[in-house]
Scaffold this motif. Sequence first.
Motif, PDB file in Angstrom:
ATOM      1  N   VAL A 136      -7.741   2.907  -1.043  1.00  0.00           N
ATOM      2  CA  VAL A 136      -6.387   2.401  -0.795  1.00  0.00           C
ATOM      3  C   VAL A 136      -5.695   2.206  -2.144  1.00  0.00           C
ATOM      4  N   THR A 168       0.835  -1.201   0.000  1.00  0.00           N
ATOM      5  CA  THR A 168       0.000   0.000   0.000  1.00  0.00           C
ATOM      6  C   THR A 168       0.871   1.253   0.000  1.00  0.00           C
ATOM      7  N   VAL A 188      -3.394   6.012   1.368  1.00  0.00           N
ATOM      8  CA  VAL A 188      -4.804   5.915   1.758  1.00  0.00           C
ATOM      9  C   VAL A 188      -5.365   7.328   1.660  1.00  0.00           C
TER      10      VAL A 188
END
Length: 248
Positions: free
Chosen positions: A62, A26, A29
């Motif tokens: 995300v 990731t 966000v």
Amino acid sequence: MPISPNQGSTGGGTPVTITGTNLSGTTAVTFGTKPATAVTNVSPTQVTAVSPSGAGSVGVTVTTPGGTSNPIPFFYVGAPFKSSLAPTSGTLTGGNTVTINGVGLSTATGVSFGANTATPTVISDTQITVVVPAGAAAGPVGVSVTTAGGTNNGFSYTYVDAPTVTTVAPTSGPTSGGTGVTITGTNLGTTESVTFGGTPAPFSVVNSTTVSAVTPPGAAGPADVEVTNPAGSDTAVGAFTYVAGPGI
């Protein structure tokens, strides 16, 4: 892809946990158009982040090397506003129920009385109730309500200890009543009633150690003097003597 909690303060700073699939790597966000801070890739199925400031409902996404997820809703909640608290005092041992009115209370998670916190019962967005925790000492403490939108202060609650009666002066007067009496002791500042031989007397609180009263009419002989406050009562047995007038 759930998010928990799904609501937080308009000022930001709410830690959230996002669960889903393929979350490894990731890189960002986003809450609406604003990037979250402190993004941590916990596992391939979980990411944590801290919300930025915002308002209303926004979509949280995300982003990984594989692309950007579908948005999931997050709701910004304003800080609570309190308009009233009742009752405003109670015993040092706690246990009584207080009602707090205001707005933005539907997400209330805690009510603090000084250093002690209790969990409230949410009645509606405009009202909560809470059982008061025990206090550390008699006296006023600040009351604050914590919700998803933040914490609001501004109210005071007074812990009260039971009264004690040390002296009553003078100790006698006519059966017709009308004698001004000074009662000294402790915890008298929240006195609710004074009685002589069970009969209520008019009184005024001077300070935490002194109450002035005027004797009501009574039968000749000794009478108990009782002082009551929200925490209890104390009785000075036979502390005042009613004296009958002369007869010819």
